[in-house]
Each structure stands twice: as structure tokens, then as C-alpha cells.
Design an enzyme around this catalytic site. Sequence first.
Site, short mmCIF file in Angstrom:
data_model
loop_
_atom_site.label_atom_id
_atom_site.label_comp_id
_atom_site.label_asym_id
_atom_site.label_seq_id
_atom_site.Cartn_x
_atom_site.Cartn_y
_atom_site.Cartn_z
N THR B 178 0.85 -1.20 0.00
CA THR B 178 0.00 0.00 0.00
C THR B 178 0.88 1.24 0.00
O THR B 178 1.99 1.22 0.53
CB THR B 178 -0.87 -0.01 1.28
N VAL B 207 -13.41 -4.24 1.35
CA VAL B 207 -12.85 -2.91 1.53
C VAL B 207 -11.94 -2.93 2.76
O VAL B 207 -12.36 -3.39 3.82
CB VAL B 207 -13.97 -1.86 1.71
N GLY B 208 -10.73 -2.46 2.59
CA GLY B 208 -9.78 -2.42 3.70
C GLY B 208 -9.80 -1.08 4.41
O GLY B 208 -10.78 -0.34 4.35
#
Lengths: 308, 308
Positions: B178, B207-208
Site C-alpha cells: 500500500t 474494503v480495507g
Amino acid sequence: MPTPAIAVHGGAGRWERDPETLGRVQQVLREAVETGLRVLNSGSALDAVVEAVKVMEDSGVLNAGVGSTVDLSGSVSMDAGVMYSRTGRAGAVAYVKYPRNPVVLARYVMELTDHVLLVGDAADLLASRLGLERHPGPLERVRRMYGEAVQRIARGEVPQRFYSRSISLWLSKFPTGTVGAVAVDREGELAAATSTGGVFLKMPGRVGDSPIVGAGFYANRCAAASATGIGEFIILYHLSLRAVEAVCNALDVAEAAERVMADFTSRFGRDTAGFIVIDRLGRAYGAYNTQAMPWAYGAGGRIELRGL
Amino acid sequence: MPTPAIAVHGGAGRWERDPETLGRVQQVLREAVETGLRVLNSGSALDAVVEAVKVMEDSGVLNAGVGSTVDLSGSVSMDAGVMYSRTGRAGAVAYVKYPRNPVVLARYVMELTDHVLLVGDAADLLASRLGLERHPGPLERVRRMYGEAVQRIARGEVPQRFYSRSISLWLSKFPTGTVGAVAVDREGELAAATSTGGVFLKMPGRVGDSPIVGAGFYANRCAAASATGIGEFIILYHLSLRAVEAVCNALDVAEAAERVMADFTSRFGRDTAGFIVIDRLGRAYGAYNTQAMPWAYGAGGRIELRGL
């Protein structure tokens, strides 16, 4: 041993509907609390909040599940979330169209997957594969409200921008009606659940606070909260997290909750939000800066209706 | 007048790739900081973090934008969020497949709509209507990794459950990558941005933390943070919010950040997360409980590479 207790709400907002509708809302809140108390006799706080929210989703008189409002495209799309102190885990779904009971799908996300938040067509696919009951589509009352709004937009009574601040203000005349429940069980564990059809005429794909941990719901071993109102503000403020943290170990739950509400109002203005919160001793409180927020509390066979 | 400063990260995780890849990652972080510093000469912290993240999204060597990994179905789907202290607002997108630069779409959500979070096909539709550049699909490197994983799953080397904890552990062997940026501008305003392709082989629709305010990113007038790691844990902990609150007015930024990291680790274990944080004086720090978290810092023409 802690006394089981549950509180539920039917959304902060303007509640200027006819007395018949208000009576029906109070009836639904009472049924939700009764259901929750029955579950708490032998079940967990998690079971209780999910079943209580399910009652409100099924009622059709609140903006969640069957009674959900529609987005700008006229479609129902819903958000829901649930959290449980025993595991410290949460589950949530957003922008789902398939399930009649998004709160049930949120619980499945928590218990069947490694994830916390599942959205869109993929979450709907999970609902369908799990064999969940299907949403029947918008109610006649909601379809009529949408038709009138579309006409008003066509007549130019609403600014034509994409999704403008002015549309939001215009929309604020409508009650939101998000639903939520918080409970403590005999083992002193807490749970919170929130479910909503979101803002009337929202942009398709818009996700509010209801499925966001710490915003629309939060539960730890100290307290649990469920929020309602303008989701964007609640997300920025982490309203449920702050409510839980304020009430945690507070001598006076009401005073602690009102302090959080006042701080929220000083930042975002009046008519913006509300929440219910319960602590591990079963002390519950509903705070709101709107005209009303119908909520109900039940413990030891006693049920109280408040917030109207 | 505050000195403009920026920090960027390329994700917490195992960084055991070949030296050539690591060199390329450091090169990308340096370019991102250089771009951010150039923007900060005349622009805002918001401009700086968006442009810096864009550099990393475009690089193809990190798990965001062009270099994004794929979900269980083999598709790229991305999350991103941005927040700006001057307005106190945030914008985010999740489960988007269309844009090459999700961080740009997140900024549009913040600036063009009343909403904070937009997801799924509706967010993709907005990206297409805005004329944003289209994502080219997974890189050859990512497609190969997916093919190998599918074969290993077919050979029964991975438990066949829906999306099990065991799959996650198996997955943790892969670096997450990320990306994020935090900055303070000449006016003392702060901004944070985070962007990701999410977890390799995640359930579609998952969804993180990256698009969740207070989880994957947070900025107020005191500090700004961008987090990376196992998104589900970061959501439950509100890692970026806690990092910002801890660093706010701390005498020692590093010590305050490490305290938050240690608390997170005590709850979720090692090899789970990291974050970068910057305060209004331009003091930045990167904390992580993983093997590495490549990050870079720039202020006053000086650039430092750290975390490897």
C-alpha cells in the site's frame, strides 16, 4: 451477574409525520426491544442487537431494510454494520441491494470471512449464495416520494448540480430514520448494530456512517453505541467511538453522552446527528441535536419509550 | 512560517524481494517526495499528497494504481482516501476498477460531492464521466502471481474455505505495498492520502482500511497519518486517528508514534501494520511492526530514505 439490557433507535431527524405513523414507529421500537429482551434471556448481546434491528428492518416504517429510501437513480441501496465485544470483531456491508436484512449479511461478513467490510455487487452475490431473503424493492410510499422529488427537480425547484450542498439542505426536511440497537448480555458482553437505507436521493454508491466501525456503530467491553444522522459528519467525527469512550467508566452516562453531543454540534451545527449508548452496567442514554430521535430502552421486563 | 515537509511510504510488510526491485522502490519513493516538495513550493499539502501518491500509483512497482494486485476473481479493485485539515473534509473511493489513479477520484469525491465515501460501479461511473484515465488492468507480474496461486489452490495447498483465516496467513507471505503520503504546507495545513490494491486474493468487494477516515488516513490541524498493513485490524483500531492524536502536541514524535505501534502490536500481534505520521512542525516518523516499511522524508531540499 450483569442485568441484560437493550436500547434501540429509529433515527434522529424531524419527526413531524402524522400521529398514526408516530404511533406505528413507537410500536415497532417496542417490538424490537421485546424481541431483544427475549433473546437476551438465553442468547448473546450480538444475537439481541441483530434480532432487534431485523424487526425494525422488516417493519417498513423506518428507513432500513424493507422501508429503505431510494438514491438519485430510484434504487434502494443499503448499509449495515455490527460489532461484538466478546471477539472484538465487526462486520459490515455497504451499497447492497439484494438482502431484505442487511444486518444479517453484516453478521455473516463478521463470522464467515476474514474481512470487516464488503460492498456492492460482490456483497450482494454473497447474500444470494447464502440464500438470504431478497429485498422486495422500494415501498409504494417511497416510490411516490421519489416521483414527487423528480418532478420538483424537473421544475427547477432544486439546484441542478451533481450532488450539491443545496440538495442536501433541501433533503434535510425529510426524516432519516436509520435504525440501531445496543445491548449488554448476562455475561457482560456488549454489541452494537446499525442499518440504513441512507440519505434520500444520495448519489448511487454513496456510503454513509452506518457500516463504518467507530462512526455508525462501536462496541467494546465497556460500552456500545449506534449513531444516526448526516453520515458524512459522523464519519469525520467517529461519533460512536467517541460516545463509547466518553461513557466508559463515566459516573454519569447521560452527562458524558451530552458532552459528546455538544462537542459534535459545536463542530457540525444543530439538526445533524444523534446516538444511543449503553454501558456494561446496562445504563443507556439517547443524545440528539435534532427535533427528535425516537428510541426505546428495555431491562428487567420494563420498557420505556423516549426521544419524541 | 512553517517549513513545508512531506513523508511517503510504500507499505509495511516483508520486503525480501531482489535488490533490483528494492532499488526501484526507493527510487519511486524519492521521486514521490521530490514531486511533493516541488508542489509544496507554491501549492497546498493536499496538492502535494495527491501528486506524491499519484507518482507511486503510476510506478507499477507498488500495490496501488497501475501496480495493484488482484482479488480472488483475478480482478484489480482499488481503495483510496484523502483528507485535508483546511476544510476538515475527506474523500474516498473503494472497490473501484476504472481509474488508473484512485487517489485523484477520492479527491473529486471530496471536492465535487457532499459525500465522503463512494464505492463500486457507481464510483467507477463517476471516474469515467470525469474523464479520468483508465486502469490498464493487472501487470504481467501480477497475472503470473495470480496464476501460480490458482494452481496452488487447485493442488490443495491452500484450505478451500470461503475466505479463511488460513488463507490470510498463507497470503501474509506476500508484501502488501500500500502507498501513502502525509504533508504540511507553508500555511501550516496538513493532508494525508492513502491508496491500495488491497490484499492479494481478497474476496471481491472487500474494503480495507485505506478508504476509511481515521483508519487508513487522517489529518487535522495538528498532524496527519497514513497507515498500511492488515486493513481489518487497522479499521478496528482506528490506527491513523490514534497516531494523529498521540503525536498531536507530543514532545517526542517518535516516542509517541512507537507507543501507538506497541499498543497496536499488543492487541493484534507482530507483522500486522505500520504508519507514517507528520506534525504541523514538519516532524515525521515511520512506525511499523513488520520486517520493513520503506518510507521517505523530504523538507528543505533534503530527502532521506528509511525503513529498509
